[in-house]
Design an enzyme around this catalytic site. Structure first.
Site, PDB file in Angstrom:
ATOM      1  N   ASP A   5       2.101   7.057 -10.195  1.00 40.60           N
ATOM      2  CA  ASP A   5       2.427   6.777  -8.796  1.00 40.60           C
ATOM      3  C   ASP A   5       1.281   6.022  -8.135  1.00 40.60           C
ATOM      4  O   ASP A   5       0.152   6.022  -8.634  1.00 40.60           O
ATOM      5  CB  ASP A   5       2.670   8.112  -8.067  1.00 40.60           C
ATOM      6  CG  ASP A   5       3.449   7.916  -6.768  1.00 40.60           C
ATOM      7  OD1 ASP A   5       3.880   8.932  -6.182  1.00 40.60           O
ATOM      8  OD2 ASP A   5       3.625   6.753  -6.351  1.00 40.60           O
ATOM      9  N   GLY A   6       1.595   5.389  -7.046  1.00 39.07           N
ATOM     10  CA  GLY A   6       0.574   4.659  -6.306  1.00 39.07           C
ATOM     11  C   GLY A   6      -0.132   5.584  -5.333  1.00 39.07           C
ATOM     12  O   GLY A   6       0.126   6.783  -5.296  1.00 39.07           O
ATOM     13  N   GLU A  53       7.551  12.415  -3.743  1.00 40.47           N
ATOM     14  CA  GLU A  53       6.432  12.089  -4.646  1.00 40.47           C
ATOM     15  C   GLU A  53       5.648  13.341  -4.984  1.00 40.47           C
ATOM     16  O   GLU A  53       5.238  13.550  -6.116  1.00 40.47           O
ATOM     17  CB  GLU A  53       5.496  11.073  -3.977  1.00 40.47           C
ATOM     18  CG  GLU A  53       6.076   9.674  -3.908  1.00 40.47           C
ATOM     19  CD  GLU A  53       5.188   8.745  -3.111  1.00 40.47           C
ATOM     20  OE1 GLU A  53       4.579   9.199  -2.130  1.00 40.47           O
ATOM     21  OE2 GLU A  53       5.097   7.568  -3.483  1.00 40.47           O
ATOM     22  N   LYS A 113      -8.135   0.740  -2.724  1.00 39.04           N
ATOM     23  CA  LYS A 113      -7.848   2.187  -2.604  1.00 39.04           C
ATOM     24  C   LYS A 113      -8.978   3.053  -3.152  1.00 39.04           C
ATOM     25  O   LYS A 113      -8.972   4.260  -2.977  1.00 39.04           O
ATOM     26  CB  LYS A 113      -6.546   2.527  -3.304  1.00 39.04           C
ATOM     27  CG  LYS A 113      -5.345   1.575  -3.128  1.00 39.04           C
ATOM     28  CD  LYS A 113      -5.042   1.175  -1.725  1.00 39.04           C
ATOM     29  CE  LYS A 113      -3.769   0.367  -1.572  1.00 39.04           C
ATOM     30  NZ  LYS A 113      -2.540   1.023  -1.971  1.00 39.04           N
TER      31      LYS A 113
HETATM   32  O1  DER Z   1       3.654   5.852  -0.072  1.00 41.07           O
HETATM   33  C1  DER Z   1       3.098   6.099  -1.135  1.00 41.07           C
HETATM   34  O2  DER Z   1       2.508   7.143  -1.408  1.00 41.07           O
HETATM   35  C2  DER Z   1       3.085   5.012  -2.144  1.00 41.07           C
HETATM   36  O3  DER Z   1       2.683   5.501  -3.386  1.00 41.07           O
HETATM   37  C3  DER Z   1       2.154   3.933  -1.642  1.00 41.07           C
HETATM   38  O4  DER Z   1       1.099   4.511  -0.925  1.00 41.07           O
HETATM   39  C4  DER Z   1       1.563   3.098  -2.733  1.00 41.07           C
HETATM   40  O5  DER Z   1       1.000   1.989  -2.145  1.00 41.07           O
HETATM   41  P1  DER Z   1       1.045   0.565  -2.871  1.00 41.07           P
HETATM   42  O6  DER Z   1       2.217  -0.157  -2.314  1.00 41.07           O
HETATM   43  O7  DER Z   1      -0.272  -0.036  -2.523  1.00 41.07           O
HETATM   44  O8  DER Z   1       1.206   0.813  -4.364  1.00 41.07           O
END
Ligand code: DER
Length: 240
Positions: free
Chosen positions: A86-87, A108, A130
């Site tokens: 996940d991001g 998530e 990040k």
């Molecule tokens: O909303 C979230 O948690 C997503 O994972 C998001 O934060 C990820 O961000 P990105 O578009 O920079 O991948």
């Protein structure tokens, strides 16, 4: 662009390292970095993916899985997930992260927990922006908080008056009149806190979570096993 390349780099490295051939149940996060995760998994070939199911973390994640020709699974059917990728909006040195920039952090967190056991893995993939020492360094929008619509004004008042987040605000939609509505039919409040408070993310997460009407908080503490960051120079940083 350098930014997109760094997202791809993080995603490909994490997939190559953690999506083993024998992993059958794979959680797919939300945001703009996870499409590169799915791209890399698809490139492992039809043979590798034919017995796998992919668990989404929201509408965008589900559409990504389906449009990539991968099998869709449900977290009800697969409460234990081999690996979730996940991001994140920001990740500190302890792997605590802010999530919810895409307003998907409730599902998530459920899918992340299903992968968060001794054996299974919750892996973060992100671009160089990040990778920070303390949460709140770059990501200034505040902690995303999913709230039931009925309670949002009360939660806002408590954030302003009790939890010392005077700038907390309801997240308004851009392409729609009114507030953002999550996949669960709830609202999102973004609550900025002083950097000092963000140095103890677990503490503030617990305090927010106790507010009546809060559904989930976009702080994922002590959950991720590793974070992969693509750098501007084409290298990858891995935090364990
Ligand atoms: O909303 C979230 O948690 C997503 O994972 C998001 O934060 C990820 O961000 P990105 O578009 O920079 O991948």
């Amino acid at each position: 662009s350098v930014l997109e390349k760094s997202k791809q780099l993080a995603a490909w490295s994490a997939v190559d390292e953690h999506v083993h051939p024998d992993y059958r149940v794979i959680g797919i996060g939300s945001g703009s970095t996870v499409p590169y995760v799915v791209e890399r998994i698809v490139s492992q070939g039809a043979e590798a993916n034919k017995n796998r199911v992919f668990i989404p973390t929201g509408f965008q994640s589900k559409e990504l899985i389906v449009s990539s020709g991968l099998s869709l699974g449900d977290v009800d059917q697969y409460p234990t997930i081999d690996v979730t990728l996940d991001g994140a909006d920001e990740v500190d040195t302890q792997l605590n992260c802010i999530k919810g920039g895409g307003a998907c952090h409730l599902r998530e967190k459920v899918v992340a927990e299903a992968a968060q056991t001794q054996v299974h893995l919750f892996i973060l993939v992100a671009d160089y922006r990040k990778n920070v020492e303390y949460l709140g360094t770059n990501f200034k929008a505040g902690v995303p908080i999913e709230v039931v619509p009925f309670a949002y004004a009360k939660v806002l008042q408590n954030l302003h008056q009790v939890l010392n987040s005077p700038k907390a605000s309801l997240r308004m939609a851009v392409a729609k009149a009114g507030p953002v509505v999550t996949d669960n039919g709830n609202f999102v409040i973004d609550a900025p806190f002083d950097l000092e408070i963000m140095k103890e993310p677990y503490t503030i997460m617990a305090q927010i979570k106790m507010l009546t009407g809060v559904v989930e908080v976009g702080l994922f503490c002590h959950m991720a096993r590793a974070a992969y960051f693509g750098n501007q120079d084409g290298s990858v940083t891995v935090k364990w």
